[in-house]
Design a protein around this motif. Structure first.
Motif, PDB file in Angstrom:
ATOM      1  N   LEU A  49       0.829  -1.202   0.000  1.00 36.70           N
ATOM      2  CA  LEU A  49       0.000   0.000   0.000  1.00 36.70           C
ATOM      3  C   LEU A  49       0.867   1.256   0.000  1.00 36.70           C
ATOM      4  CD1 LEU A  49      -2.942   1.152   0.339  1.00 36.70           C
ATOM      5  CD2 LEU A  49      -2.479   1.208   2.797  1.00 36.70           C
ATOM      6  N   GLY A  50       0.649   2.097  -1.000  1.00 38.02           N
ATOM      7  CA  GLY A  50       1.327   3.396  -1.015  1.00 38.02           C
ATOM      8  C   GLY A  50       0.449   4.399  -0.276  1.00 38.02           C
ATOM      9  N   GLY A  51      -0.015   5.422  -0.993  1.00 41.52           N
ATOM     10  CA  GLY A  51      -0.877   6.427  -0.376  1.00 41.52           C
ATOM     11  C   GLY A  51      -2.345   6.022  -0.373  1.00 41.52           C
ATOM     12  N   GLY A 116      -0.690  10.291  -3.853  1.00 43.62           N
ATOM     13  CA  GLY A 116       0.015   9.008  -3.790  1.00 43.62           C
ATOM     14  C   GLY A 116       1.508   9.160  -3.620  1.00 43.62           C
ATOM     15  N   LEU A 117       2.183   8.031  -3.609  1.00 46.56           N
ATOM     16  CA  LEU A 117       3.619   7.981  -3.366  1.00 46.56           C
ATOM     17  C   LEU A 117       4.373   7.673  -4.658  1.00 46.56           C
ATOM     18  CD1 LEU A 117       3.686   5.949  -0.001  1.00 46.56           C
ATOM     19  CD2 LEU A 117       3.369   8.405  -0.372  1.00 46.56           C
ATOM     20  N   VAL A 118       5.655   8.005  -4.654  1.00 49.61           N
ATOM     21  CA  VAL A 118       6.484   7.789  -5.854  1.00 49.61           C
ATOM     22  C   VAL A 118       6.545   6.303  -6.226  1.00 49.61           C
ATOM     23  CG1 VAL A 118       8.880   7.880  -6.680  1.00 49.61           C
ATOM     24  CG2 VAL A 118       7.826   9.897  -5.628  1.00 49.61           C
ATOM     25  N   GLY A 127      -0.705   9.528 -15.328  1.00 49.86           N
ATOM     26  CA  GLY A 127      -0.701  10.492 -16.422  1.00 49.86           C
ATOM     27  C   GLY A 127      -1.730  11.584 -16.212  1.00 49.86           C
ATOM     28  N   ALA A 128      -1.476  12.728 -16.794  1.00 44.84           N
ATOM     29  CA  ALA A 128      -2.440  13.836 -16.757  1.00 44.84           C
ATOM     30  C   ALA A 128      -1.968  14.924 -17.706  1.00 44.84           C
ATOM     31  CB  ALA A 128      -2.556  14.416 -15.339  1.00 44.84           C
ATOM     32  N   TYR A 129      -2.922  15.603 -18.316  1.00 46.55           N
ATOM     33  CA  TYR A 129      -2.653  16.792 -19.137  1.00 46.55           C
ATOM     34  C   TYR A 129      -1.543  16.555 -20.165  1.00 46.55           C
ATOM     35  CZ  TYR A 129      -5.596  18.441 -15.484  1.00 46.55           C
ATOM     36  OH  TYR A 129      -6.647  18.550 -14.621  1.00 46.55           O
ATOM     37  N   ASP A 227     -11.354  17.111  -3.274  1.00 44.09           N
ATOM     38  CA  ASP A 227     -10.166  16.891  -2.446  1.00 44.09           C
ATOM     39  C   ASP A 227     -10.448  15.718  -1.498  1.00 44.09           C
ATOM     40  OD1 ASP A 227      -8.109  16.928  -0.675  1.00 44.09           O
ATOM     41  OD2 ASP A 227      -8.312  19.037  -0.107  1.00 44.09           O
ATOM     42  N   PRO A 228      -9.651  14.645  -1.604  1.00 44.42           N
ATOM     43  CA  PRO A 228      -9.916  13.467  -0.759  1.00 44.42           C
ATOM     44  C   PRO A 228      -9.897  13.786   0.737  1.00 44.42           C
ATOM     45  CG  PRO A 228      -8.222  12.976  -2.395  1.00 44.42           C
ATOM     46  CD  PRO A 228      -8.493  14.443  -2.483  1.00 44.42           C
ATOM     47  N   LYS A 229      -9.256  14.912   1.105  1.00 39.20           N
ATOM     48  CA  LYS A 229      -9.227  15.254   2.544  1.00 39.20           C
ATOM     49  C   LYS A 229     -10.623  15.636   3.028  1.00 39.20           C
ATOM     50  CE  LYS A 229      -4.477  16.838   2.808  1.00 39.20           C
ATOM     51  NZ  LYS A 229      -4.089  17.646   1.644  1.00 39.20           N
ATOM     52  N   GLY A 234     -11.297   8.040  -5.056  1.00 42.25           N
ATOM     53  CA  GLY A 234     -10.072   7.409  -5.554  1.00 42.25           C
ATOM     54  C   GLY A 234      -9.725   7.893  -6.952  1.00 42.25           C
ATOM     55  N   GLY A 235     -10.075   9.129  -7.268  1.00 40.24           N
ATOM     56  CA  GLY A 235      -9.812   9.639  -8.620  1.00 40.24           C
ATOM     57  C   GLY A 235     -10.683   8.914  -9.632  1.00 40.24           C
ATOM     58  N   SER A 236     -10.170   8.748 -10.844  1.00 40.22           N
ATOM     59  CA  SER A 236     -10.952   8.069 -11.892  1.00 40.22           C
ATOM     60  C   SER A 236     -11.227   6.626 -11.457  1.00 40.22           C
ATOM     61  CB  SER A 236     -10.165   8.023 -13.207  1.00 40.22           C
ATOM     62  OG  SER A 236      -9.802   9.330 -13.557  1.00 40.22           O
TER      63      SER A 236
HETATM   64  C1  LIG Z   1      -8.318  12.936  -6.367  1.00 40.29           C
HETATM   65  C2  LIG Z   1      -7.482  11.972  -7.165  1.00 40.29           C
HETATM   66  C3  LIG Z   1      -6.966  12.343  -8.385  1.00 40.29           C
HETATM   67  C4  LIG Z   1      -6.196  11.443  -9.134  1.00 40.29           C
HETATM   68  N1  LIG Z   1      -5.701  11.860 -10.338  1.00 40.29           N
HETATM   69  C5  LIG Z   1      -4.954  11.023 -11.082  1.00 40.29           C
HETATM   70  C6  LIG Z   1      -4.428  11.451 -12.349  1.00 40.29           C
HETATM   71  O1  LIG Z   1      -4.608  12.589 -12.774  1.00 40.29           O
HETATM   72  N2  LIG Z   1      -3.717  10.554 -13.069  1.00 40.29           N
HETATM   73  C7  LIG Z   1      -3.461   9.290 -12.616  1.00 40.29           C
HETATM   74  O2  LIG Z   1      -2.786   8.543 -13.325  1.00 40.29           O
HETATM   75  N3  LIG Z   1      -3.938   8.868 -11.426  1.00 40.29           N
HETATM   76  C8  LIG Z   1      -4.679   9.698 -10.656  1.00 40.29           C
HETATM   77  N4  LIG Z   1      -5.175   9.269  -9.449  1.00 40.29           N
HETATM   78  C9  LIG Z   1      -4.930   7.892  -9.007  1.00 40.29           C
HETATM   79  C10 LIG Z   1      -3.744   7.741  -8.043  1.00 40.29           C
HETATM   80  O3  LIG Z   1      -3.442   8.941  -7.412  1.00 40.29           O
HETATM   81  C11 LIG Z   1      -2.479   7.201  -8.743  1.00 40.29           C
HETATM   82  O4  LIG Z   1      -2.753   5.955  -9.322  1.00 40.29           O
HETATM   83  C12 LIG Z   1      -1.314   7.061  -7.761  1.00 40.29           C
HETATM   84  O5  LIG Z   1      -0.130   6.704  -8.440  1.00 40.29           O
HETATM   85  C13 LIG Z   1      -1.592   6.009  -6.693  1.00 40.29           C
HETATM   86  O6  LIG Z   1      -0.589   6.127  -5.718  1.00 40.29           O
HETATM   87  P1  LIG Z   1      -0.784   5.540  -4.274  1.00 40.29           P
HETATM   88  O7  LIG Z   1       0.559   5.590  -3.612  1.00 40.29           O
HETATM   89  O8  LIG Z   1      -1.869   6.203  -3.562  1.00 40.29           O
HETATM   90  O9  LIG Z   1      -1.160   4.029  -4.665  1.00 40.29           O
HETATM   91  P2  LIG Z   1      -1.945   2.907  -3.884  1.00 40.29           P
HETATM   92  O10 LIG Z   1      -3.409   3.100  -4.053  1.00 40.29           O
HETATM   93  O11 LIG Z   1      -1.441   2.777  -2.494  1.00 40.29           O
HETATM   94  O12 LIG Z   1      -1.473   1.640  -4.735  1.00 40.29           O
HETATM   95  C14 LIG Z   1      -1.800   1.551  -6.114  1.00 40.29           C
HETATM   96  C15 LIG Z   1      -1.205   0.259  -6.691  1.00 40.29           C
HETATM   97  O13 LIG Z   1       0.219   0.302  -6.614  1.00 40.29           O
HETATM   98  C16 LIG Z   1       0.724  -0.797  -5.841  1.00 40.29           C
HETATM   99  N5  LIG Z   1       1.865  -0.267  -5.087  1.00 40.29           N
HETATM  100  C17 LIG Z   1       1.891   0.815  -4.292  1.00 40.29           C
HETATM  101  N6  LIG Z   1       3.140   1.030  -3.816  1.00 40.29           N
HETATM  102  C18 LIG Z   1       3.908   0.032  -4.318  1.00 40.29           C
HETATM  103  C19 LIG Z   1       5.283  -0.320  -4.182  1.00 40.29           C
HETATM  104  N7  LIG Z   1       6.147   0.415  -3.450  1.00 40.29           N
HETATM  105  N8  LIG Z   1       5.735  -1.425  -4.806  1.00 40.29           N
HETATM  106  C20 LIG Z   1       4.904  -2.169  -5.568  1.00 40.29           C
HETATM  107  N9  LIG Z   1       3.596  -1.901  -5.743  1.00 40.29           N
HETATM  108  C21 LIG Z   1       3.101  -0.799  -5.120  1.00 40.29           C
HETATM  109  C22 LIG Z   1      -0.441  -1.212  -4.954  1.00 40.29           C
HETATM  110  O14 LIG Z   1      -0.284  -2.562  -4.535  1.00 40.29           O
HETATM  111  C23 LIG Z   1      -1.598  -1.003  -5.901  1.00 40.29           C
HETATM  112  O15 LIG Z   1      -1.689  -2.069  -6.814  1.00 40.29           O
HETATM  113  C24 LIG Z   1      -5.944  10.150  -8.658  1.00 40.29           C
HETATM  114  C25 LIG Z   1      -6.465   9.760  -7.412  1.00 40.29           C
HETATM  115  C26 LIG Z   1      -7.213  10.665  -6.672  1.00 40.29           C
HETATM  116  C27 LIG Z   1      -7.750  10.241  -5.327  1.00 40.29           C
END
Ligand SMILES: Cc1cc2nc3c(=O)[nH]c(=O)nc-3n(C[C@H](O)[C@H](O)[C@H](O)COP(=O)(O)OP(=O)(O)OC[C@H]3O[C@@H](n4cnc5c(N)ncnc54)[C@H](O)[C@@H]3O)c2cc1C
Length: 336
Positions: A49-51, A116-118, A127-129, A227-229, A234-236
């Motif tokens: 789990l990342g963010g 989310g996290l890197v 991706g976006a824009y 804003d998720p806060k 969960g976005g799209s």
């Molecule tokens: C308001 C909002 C707007 C958003 N806008 C966009 C957007 O414009 N474009 C876009 O592409 N996405 C968007 N998202 C989706 C999301 O933010 C991205 O997919 C982001 O990269 C998810 O990061 P996370 O750390 O929260 O992932 P998580 O939900 O924690 O995990 C996502 C996936 O990655 C895996 N994972 C996480 N960390 C690791 C790790 N270290 N090693 C291996 N696997 C891992 C998890 O197991 C899961 O399968 C949006 C979400 C929200 C809530």
């Protein structure tokens, strides 16, 4: 590492689902990952789990959740007009954006404010824009969970496509990404192919500067996305569906304003948000879940929604879109 039992995950997922994990493990450094795999992940169900911004928890998790909290951005090399950064998996994505703006590194500014996290950024090739992270990822480091062995995958081996990568396919649930390397430009260059962004910059009469582009993206996102806060989401929620040219032409005859983009193999990618809106779902609620008033593609938790309410809403949307367009929407979010 830090281990807790029976952990409430409400603040660890942007949907705000109140579910519990039997064990919750904060990974504090990449070096401890092999031991974590051996002692915890190899023995029970697990989830990385990342963010939690692309994860919908549908029930309590009877296993261990491993969550990277190690952060850090290192400059590895500057060559020609490029810089190579090595960024730890636990670094919040938007911190990296701020860092790049401060140091004038170009390439990911259009991805400002994606939660989310890197470490998750390569998983679905965020991706976006008009920009996808695949265009700047140099390589990905991590560990395979099945073998406990380290791996390094160069960009080409990550098999990036639209919202997809090897980490969602062949290596799904089999790796812990520890570091992502980015190759960015030290020379000014921008991607303004997305008309909405170009227009917003022009309207605000902002000069073409890294900082202003990032600010503009943030503003557009604030206007469109909840804003998720304050409102869990969960976005799209769904992927944009890809249809054959024949199906597109049939639909276009009925719906002349149908939005479509070119996709590989002569297919067309439709806007899932538009289909959902046309099915009457923009801003509509079912119990405490529903869709966002400004963007039907975003399912939201209007307050204390249960996972069942979110899933029921999603299921009804899929059914209604299917009835109208004969298209089955696929989820973009990870349901756990
Ligand atoms: C308001 C909002 C707007 C958003 N806008 C966009 C957007 O414009 N474009 C876009 O592409 N996405 C968007 N998202 C989706 C999301 O933010 C991205 O997919 C982001 O990269 C998810 O990061 P996370 O750390 O929260 O992932 P998580 O939900 O924690 O995990 C996502 C996936 O990655 C895996 N994972 C996480 N960390 C690791 C790790 N270290 N090693 C291996 N696997 C891992 C998890 O197991 C899961 O399968 C949006 C979400 C929200 C809530």
């Amino acid at each position: 590492m830090k281990l807790s039992e029976n952990q409430n995950l409400k603040t660890y997922n942007t949907f705000g689902m109140e579910v519990y994990a039997r064990q919750f493990l904060q990974m504090e450094s990449a070096d401890e990952v092999p031991a974590i795999i051996q002692d915890f992940l190899s023995k029970q169900p697990y989830y990385i789990l990342g963010g939690g911004s692309n994860t919908l928890f549908t029930k309590d998790f009877d296993g261990v959740i491993a969550h990277p909290v190690f952060e850090g951005i290192e400059v590895m090399e500057i060559f020609g007009e490029n810089v190579l950064l090595r960024v730890a998996a636990g670094e919040p994505w938007d911190n990296l954006i701020q860092y790049c703006i401060k140091h004038e590194y170009f390439g990911i500014e259009n991805l400002t404010a994606i939660p989310g996290l890197v470490g998750s950024s390569p998983v679905q090739n965020i991706g976006a824009y008009g920009v996808e992270v695949k265009d700047t990822i140099y390589k990905v480091e991590g560990y395979r969970i099945s073998t406990g062995k380290p791996f390094e995958l160069m960009n080409i081996d990550c098999q990036f496509t639209y919202r997809n990568s090897i980490f969602k396919q062949a290596l799904k649930n089999d790796c812990i990404i520890t570091y992502v390397w980015f190759q960015l430009s030290t020379k000014e260059h921008f991607t303004l192919s997305y008309q909405g962004l170009a227009n917003a910059l022009a309207e605000r009469e902002l000069p073409l500067k890294l900082r202003y582009i990032s600010e503009c993206v943030r503003k557009i996102r604030d206007e469109k996305l909840p804003d998720p806060k304050t409102i869990g989401n969960g976005g799209s929620f769904f992927q944009n569906p890809v249809v054959s040219i024949e199906q597109f032409q049939k639909l276009k005859a009925h719906y002349p304003d149908l939005v479509a983009y070119d996709a590989p193999d002569g297919c067309k990618k439709l806007s899932a948000g538009q289909l959902i809106e046309k099915a009457g779902w923009k801003g509509k609620r079912l119990g405490k879940a529903g869709t966002w008033k400004n963007q039907a593609l975003v399912l939201v938790n209007y307050g204390e929604a249960t996972p069942k309410e979110v899933l029921d809403t999603a299921e009804t949307i899929v059914k209604d879109v299917n009835t109208l367009f004969d298209i089955t929407l696929e989820m973009e979010i990870n349901c756990i």
